[in-house]
Design a protein around this motif. Structure first.
Motif, PDB file in Angstrom:
ATOM      1  N   HIS A 169      12.414  -3.069 -64.439  1.00  0.00           N
ATOM      2  CA  HIS A 169      11.166  -2.500 -63.905  1.00  0.00           C
ATOM      3  C   HIS A 169      10.158  -3.570 -63.504  1.00  0.00           C
ATOM      4  CE1 HIS A 169      11.838   1.834 -65.007  1.00  0.00           C
ATOM      5  NE2 HIS A 169      12.821   1.231 -65.645  1.00  0.00           N
ATOM      6  N   GLN A 200      13.301  -3.993 -58.308  1.00  0.00           N
ATOM      7  CA  GLN A 200      12.291  -3.325 -57.477  1.00  0.00           C
ATOM      8  C   GLN A 200      12.330  -3.831 -56.035  1.00  0.00           C
ATOM      9  OE1 GLN A 200      10.665  -0.863 -58.743  1.00  0.00           O
ATOM     10  NE2 GLN A 200       9.702  -1.301 -60.722  1.00  0.00           N
ATOM     11  N   ARG A 279      -3.220  -0.668 -67.161  1.00  0.00           N
ATOM     12  CA  ARG A 279      -3.058  -1.078 -68.555  1.00  0.00           C
ATOM     13  C   ARG A 279      -3.845  -2.367 -68.696  1.00  0.00           C
ATOM     14  NH1 ARG A 279       0.868  -3.407 -70.361  1.00  0.00           N
ATOM     15  NH2 ARG A 279       2.132  -3.471 -68.470  1.00  0.00           N
ATOM     16  N   LYS A 284      -2.608  -7.686 -64.307  1.00  0.00           N
ATOM     17  CA  LYS A 284      -3.206  -6.669 -63.420  1.00  0.00           C
ATOM     18  C   LYS A 284      -4.442  -7.169 -62.667  1.00  0.00           C
ATOM     19  CE  LYS A 284      -0.265  -3.461 -64.893  1.00  0.00           C
ATOM     20  NZ  LYS A 284       0.808  -2.926 -64.037  1.00  0.00           N
ATOM     21  N   VAL A 312     -10.933   1.899 -65.616  1.00  0.00           N
ATOM     22  CA  VAL A 312     -10.223   2.441 -66.769  1.00  0.00           C
ATOM     23  C   VAL A 312      -9.176   1.415 -67.173  1.00  0.00           C
ATOM     24  CG1 VAL A 312      -8.847   4.346 -67.665  1.00  0.00           C
ATOM     25  CG2 VAL A 312     -10.528   4.775 -65.879  1.00  0.00           C
ATOM     26  N   THR A 314      -6.373   0.979 -69.996  1.00  0.00           N
ATOM     27  CA  THR A 314      -5.657   1.552 -71.137  1.00  0.00           C
ATOM     28  C   THR A 314      -5.352   0.482 -72.173  1.00  0.00           C
ATOM     29  OG1 THR A 314      -4.467   2.675 -69.404  1.00  0.00           O
ATOM     30  CG2 THR A 314      -3.726   3.099 -71.645  1.00  0.00           C
ATOM     31  N   GLN A 354      -9.693   3.408 -72.653  1.00  0.00           N
ATOM     32  CA  GLN A 354      -9.146   4.652 -73.200  1.00  0.00           C
ATOM     33  C   GLN A 354      -7.934   5.090 -72.395  1.00  0.00           C
ATOM     34  OE1 GLN A 354     -12.332   7.518 -72.723  1.00  0.00           O
ATOM     35  NE2 GLN A 354     -13.785   5.964 -73.394  1.00  0.00           N
ATOM     36  N   TYR A 356      -6.174   8.272 -70.596  1.00  0.00           N
ATOM     37  CA  TYR A 356      -6.657   9.507 -69.987  1.00  0.00           C
ATOM     38  C   TYR A 356      -5.521  10.502 -69.807  1.00  0.00           C
ATOM     39  CZ  TYR A 356     -11.490   8.402 -68.875  1.00  0.00           C
ATOM     40  OH  TYR A 356     -12.828   8.157 -68.953  1.00  0.00           O
ATOM     41  N   ARG A 358      -3.369  13.303 -67.634  1.00  0.00           N
ATOM     42  CA  ARG A 358      -2.956  13.308 -66.223  1.00  0.00           C
ATOM     43  C   ARG A 358      -4.007  13.994 -65.366  1.00  0.00           C
ATOM     44  NH1 ARG A 358       0.125   9.604 -65.287  1.00  0.00           N
ATOM     45  NH2 ARG A 358       0.898  10.533 -63.382  1.00  0.00           N
ATOM     46  N   ASP A 378       3.267  -7.733 -59.947  1.00  0.00           N
ATOM     47  CA  ASP A 378       3.608  -6.423 -60.507  1.00  0.00           C
ATOM     48  C   ASP A 378       4.949  -5.981 -59.926  1.00  0.00           C
ATOM     49  OD1 ASP A 378       3.167  -4.072 -61.952  1.00  0.00           O
ATOM     50  OD2 ASP A 378       1.107  -3.865 -61.224  1.00  0.00           O
ATOM     51  N   GLY A 379       5.835  -5.461 -60.786  1.00  0.00           N
ATOM     52  CA  GLY A 379       7.144  -5.010 -60.307  1.00  0.00           C
ATOM     53  C   GLY A 379       6.966  -4.014 -59.177  1.00  0.00           C
ATOM     54  N   MET A 380       6.237  -2.934 -59.445  1.00  0.00           N
ATOM     55  CA  MET A 380       5.955  -1.934 -58.421  1.00  0.00           C
ATOM     56  C   MET A 380       4.462  -1.624 -58.394  1.00  0.00           C
ATOM     57  SD  MET A 380       6.677   0.063 -56.035  1.00  0.00           S
ATOM     58  CE  MET A 380       8.385  -0.421 -55.934  1.00  0.00           C
ATOM     59  N   ASN A 381       3.949  -1.005 -59.434  1.00  0.00           N
ATOM     60  CA  ASN A 381       2.611  -0.450 -59.631  1.00  0.00           C
ATOM     61  C   ASN A 381       2.575   1.011 -59.210  1.00  0.00           C
ATOM     62  OD1 ASN A 381      -0.278   0.328 -59.405  1.00  0.00           O
ATOM     63  ND2 ASN A 381      -0.460  -1.711 -60.296  1.00  0.00           N
ATOM     64  N   LEU A 382       2.712   1.852 -60.205  1.00  0.00           N
ATOM     65  CA  LEU A 382       2.751   3.294 -59.960  1.00  0.00           C
ATOM     66  C   LEU A 382       1.366   3.871 -59.727  1.00  0.00           C
ATOM     67  CD1 LEU A 382       5.472   4.386 -62.536  1.00  0.00           C
ATOM     68  CD2 LEU A 382       5.727   3.823 -60.125  1.00  0.00           C
ATOM     69  N   GLU A 386       0.382   6.840 -57.269  1.00  0.00           N
ATOM     70  CA  GLU A 386      -0.262   8.067 -57.772  1.00  0.00           C
ATOM     71  C   GLU A 386      -1.538   8.362 -56.991  1.00  0.00           C
ATOM     72  OE1 GLU A 386       1.269   7.490 -62.410  1.00  0.00           O
ATOM     73  OE2 GLU A 386      -0.823   7.201 -61.927  1.00  0.00           O
TER      74      GLU A 386
HETATM   75  P1  ADQ Z   1       3.152  -0.733 -65.957  1.00  0.00           P
HETATM   76  O1  ADQ Z   1       2.907  -2.200 -66.036  1.00  0.00           O
HETATM   77  O2  ADQ Z   1       2.759   0.045 -67.136  1.00  0.00           O
HETATM   78  O3  ADQ Z   1       4.686  -0.420 -65.600  1.00  0.00           O
HETATM   79  P2  ADQ Z   1       2.267   0.957 -63.636  1.00  0.00           P
HETATM   80  O4  ADQ Z   1       3.429   0.972 -62.702  1.00  0.00           O
HETATM   81  O5  ADQ Z   1       0.967   0.884 -62.926  1.00  0.00           O
HETATM   82  O6  ADQ Z   1       2.302  -0.270 -64.643  1.00  0.00           O
HETATM   83  O7  ADQ Z   1       2.310   2.261 -64.509  1.00  0.00           O
HETATM   84  C1  ADQ Z   1       1.252   2.580 -65.358  1.00  0.00           C
HETATM   85  C2  ADQ Z   1       1.315   4.071 -65.695  1.00  0.00           C
HETATM   86  O8  ADQ Z   1       0.388   4.291 -66.760  1.00  0.00           O
HETATM   87  C3  ADQ Z   1       0.892   4.957 -64.523  1.00  0.00           C
HETATM   88  O9  ADQ Z   1       1.720   6.082 -64.468  1.00  0.00           O
HETATM   89  C4  ADQ Z   1      -0.548   5.341 -64.877  1.00  0.00           C
HETATM   90  O10 ADQ Z   1      -0.935   6.619 -64.450  1.00  0.00           O
HETATM   91  C5  ADQ Z   1      -0.546   5.284 -66.383  1.00  0.00           C
HETATM   92  N1  ADQ Z   1      -1.896   4.916 -66.849  1.00  0.00           N
HETATM   93  C6  ADQ Z   1      -2.594   3.808 -66.540  1.00  0.00           C
HETATM   94  N2  ADQ Z   1      -3.808   3.835 -67.130  1.00  0.00           N
HETATM   95  C7  ADQ Z   1      -3.882   4.987 -67.823  1.00  0.00           C
HETATM   96  C8  ADQ Z   1      -4.865   5.613 -68.651  1.00  0.00           C
HETATM   97  N3  ADQ Z   1      -6.057   5.050 -68.916  1.00  0.00           N
HETATM   98  N4  ADQ Z   1      -4.573   6.796 -69.217  1.00  0.00           N
HETATM   99  C9  ADQ Z   1      -3.374   7.381 -68.979  1.00  0.00           C
HETATM  100  N5  ADQ Z   1      -2.421   6.850 -68.223  1.00  0.00           N
HETATM  101  C10 ADQ Z   1      -2.651   5.671 -67.651  1.00  0.00           C
HETATM  102  C11 ADQ Z   1       5.891  -1.183 -65.453  1.00  0.00           C
HETATM  103  C12 ADQ Z   1       5.833  -2.300 -64.437  1.00  0.00           C
HETATM  104  C13 ADQ Z   1       5.381  -1.767 -63.091  1.00  0.00           C
HETATM  105  C14 ADQ Z   1       6.304  -0.628 -62.648  1.00  0.00           C
HETATM  106  C15 ADQ Z   1       6.503   0.385 -63.750  1.00  0.00           C
HETATM  107  C16 ADQ Z   1       7.592   1.393 -63.407  1.00  0.00           C
HETATM  108  O11 ADQ Z   1       4.967  -3.344 -64.865  1.00  0.00           O
HETATM  109  O12 ADQ Z   1       5.375  -2.789 -62.104  1.00  0.00           O
HETATM  110  O13 ADQ Z   1       5.744   0.012 -61.510  1.00  0.00           O
HETATM  111  O14 ADQ Z   1       6.863  -0.235 -64.977  1.00  0.00           O
HETATM  112  O15 ADQ Z   1       8.785   0.765 -63.070  1.00  0.00           O
END
Ligand code: ADQ
Length: 473
Positions: A169, A200, A279, A284, A312, A314, A354, A356, A358, A378-382, A386
């Motif tokens: 990932h 990725q 996160r 980031k 935000v 996390t 904090q 949050y 969905r 970042d591998g992807m950044n979801l 989103e």
């Molecule tokens: P992450 O480094 O965790 O994932 P990301 O891809 O952005 O990074 O995913 C974070 C997830 O956490 C998102 O679904 C987001 O909605 C959720 N999130 C973030 N802040 C939040 C909050 N305050 N409350 C609730 N939810 C929160 C790793 C890799 C990425 C890759 C993913 C998937 O580092 O590059 O995209 O895996 O492969």
């Protein structure tokens, strides 16, 4: 349920959380992209998810109980116990203090300690044993991510009948960086236990294949490499995505629309809301983003209360020193910006350390005018995906780092180089001042792309490619 599953997922974390209730405690399914993506595959056949519960295992507990499989929402679960010392050395140590920074361009210095390796190997073996135990003859096993890079080879040694896939990932580093890794040959050999190693980005797959030549003296050709025993290992790019339909539905719901309006009102109805959701991780680029905002305020190019920022962050990996010091630095910067540019009742930055729901996240995405996703790597950044999926109104703009995997797909974002602060500033200002029609055009194109590139398509393309391996050898 010995050796009866035809499909097995092996991931560091299980897709469930232990929650305390009035009646004691129970397992609940945790929301997550991976489990959503795999749900059709997991529920359509005899399948098991092998992973850690997230809590330290108790040495006094009956071993059997700690590994006892159970079923939740149609998914069979096989817990792998991890003890406190192992969490420190396998998870916080080798996984998150050696591999995580090294694979992210060493944006923080990787730390290497010899005793971490032994535990990494030991815990990987435990995952491999559990997978071998539940997989039926000829089953497909899909191993996930950097914490479990040794599992493919360990599993193949025990069960040569299995078809094994691996997906990373996070980024896979170029040769000169990977060469720093102690036990680098063992890590590559671990991955080569798979039939297909997925990444990725194409460049990550290329780095991996180059390293098999550089470290192991193999001769990769095209998208695969032949091992001394004649077996072929394929490598390729499978960019992960999100459950687009689910996010669109949520974002269009009355509840989210109302909550978004409430967020705007609570923020004092500013002209521009700049949003960041991450996160709290040093990859980031949160600290730099705040600094850029401060400079824009100082230069008078932005001003409070017309513009406010919501960040935000996390809580994440809080026991690791680099994460603790990041938190201090981020909070100091937030304090400085608010001290210099805030007014009574109108902070310049709203900082939320904090997690949050969905629904709240979707509401924040819809309330924002400019979303800032500026990781250094970042591998992807979801989050970027989103945000785009949530903009069912085609409004809002996205500032996106070229160093996020998502930049390869979301080309209509305002792309920037996060290492060049002036360049990020320009991108932010362009994103803020772009015409509504231009913003809508950009968003429409990105949304159209995501509709056909969702997480279900990702899982299907990986599993189809995995299914083709072996036969062509
Ligand atoms: P992450 O480094 O965790 O994932 P990301 O891809 O952005 O990074 O995913 C974070 C997830 O956490 C998102 O679904 C987001 O909605 C959720 N999130 C973030 N802040 C939040 C909050 N305050 N409350 C609730 N939810 C929160 C790793 C890799 C990425 C890759 C993913 C998937 O580092 O590059 O995209 O895996 O492969």
């Amino acid at each position: 349920m010995d050796q009866e599953s035809s499909f097995v997922v092996v991931a560091n974390r299980l897709p469930v959380d232990r929650v305390t209730t009035d009646a004691g405690s129970e397992w609940r399914r945790s929301p997550g992209g991976l489990v959503t993506a795999l749900h059709p595959v997991l529920s359509g056949q005899k399948a098991t998810w092998v992973g850690w519960t997230g809590a330290a295992a108790d040495r006094h507990e009956n071993d059997l109980e700690a590994t006892e499989p159970f079923e939740l929402d149609g998914i069979r679960i096989r817990p792998v116990p991890i003890f406190q010392g192992e969490i420190e050395r396998y998870y916080e140590g080798f996984s998150n203090s050696s591999l995580w920074p090294l694979y992210h361009d060493a944006v923080e210095s990787p730390v290497f300690k010899r005793r971490w390796w032994d535990e990494y190997r030991k815990v990987n073996k435990r995952f491999a044993d559990a997978a071998a135990e539940v997989a039926g003859p000829g089953a497909t096993v899909w191993v996930q991510d950097y914490q479990l890079q040794l599992v493919p080879a360990m599993l193949r040694a025990a069960r040569p009948d299995l078809r094994i896939g691996f997906f990373l990932h996070i980024p896979f580093p170029p040769v000169e960086l990977f060469m720093q890794l102690p036990r680098r040959a063992d890590v590559l050999q671990g991955l080569l236990g798979a039939d297909l190693v997925g990444f990725q980005r194409p460049l990550n797959a290329h780095n991996f294949l180059q390293l098999t030549r550089h470290v192991l003296g193999l001769r990769p050709r095209g998208d695969c490499v032949e091992l001394p025993d004649g077996r072929l290992v394929f490598a390729g790019a499978f960019p992960i995505s999100i459950d687009v339909a689910e996010m669109e539905k949520l974002a269009a719901s009355d509840e989210v629309v109302q909550r978004a309006a409430k967020f705007r009102a609570d923020l004092g109805k500013p002209k521009t809301i700049i949003l960041g959701v991450d996160r709290l991780d040093y990859t980031k680029g949160i600290e730099r983003r705040l600094k850029i905002f401060r400079e824009l305020l100082a230069e008078g190019r932005l001003s409070v209360p017309d513009t406010v920022m919501v960040q935000v962050a996390t809580p994440s990996r809080e026991r690791i020193e680099q994460y603790r010091s990041l938190r201090v630095k981020v909070e100091r910067e937030v304090g400085r910006i608010n001290g210099e540019y805030g007014r009574v009742g109108v902070p310049a930055v709203h900082y939320l350390h904090q997690s949050y729901s969905r629904t709240d996240l979707a509401a924040l995405y819809r309330a924002a005018d400019v979303m800032t996703v500026t990781p250094l790597r970042d591998g992807m950044n979801l989050v970027a995906k989103e945000y785009v999926a949530a903009r069912v109104d085609n409004a809002g703009t996205l500032v996106l780092s070229e160093f996020a995997g998502a930049a390869a797909e979301l080309r209509q974002a305002f792309l920037c180089n996060p290492h060049d602060l002036d360049n990020v500033k320009d991108s932010m200002l362009r994103a803020i001042h772009t015409e509504g029609a231009d913003a809508a055009r950009r968003m429409r194109i990105m949304r159209r792309h995501l509709k056909t590139h969702d997480v279900q398509a990702w899982a299907e393309s990986f599993l189809t490619a995995l299914d083709r391996t072996g036969r062509t050898a």
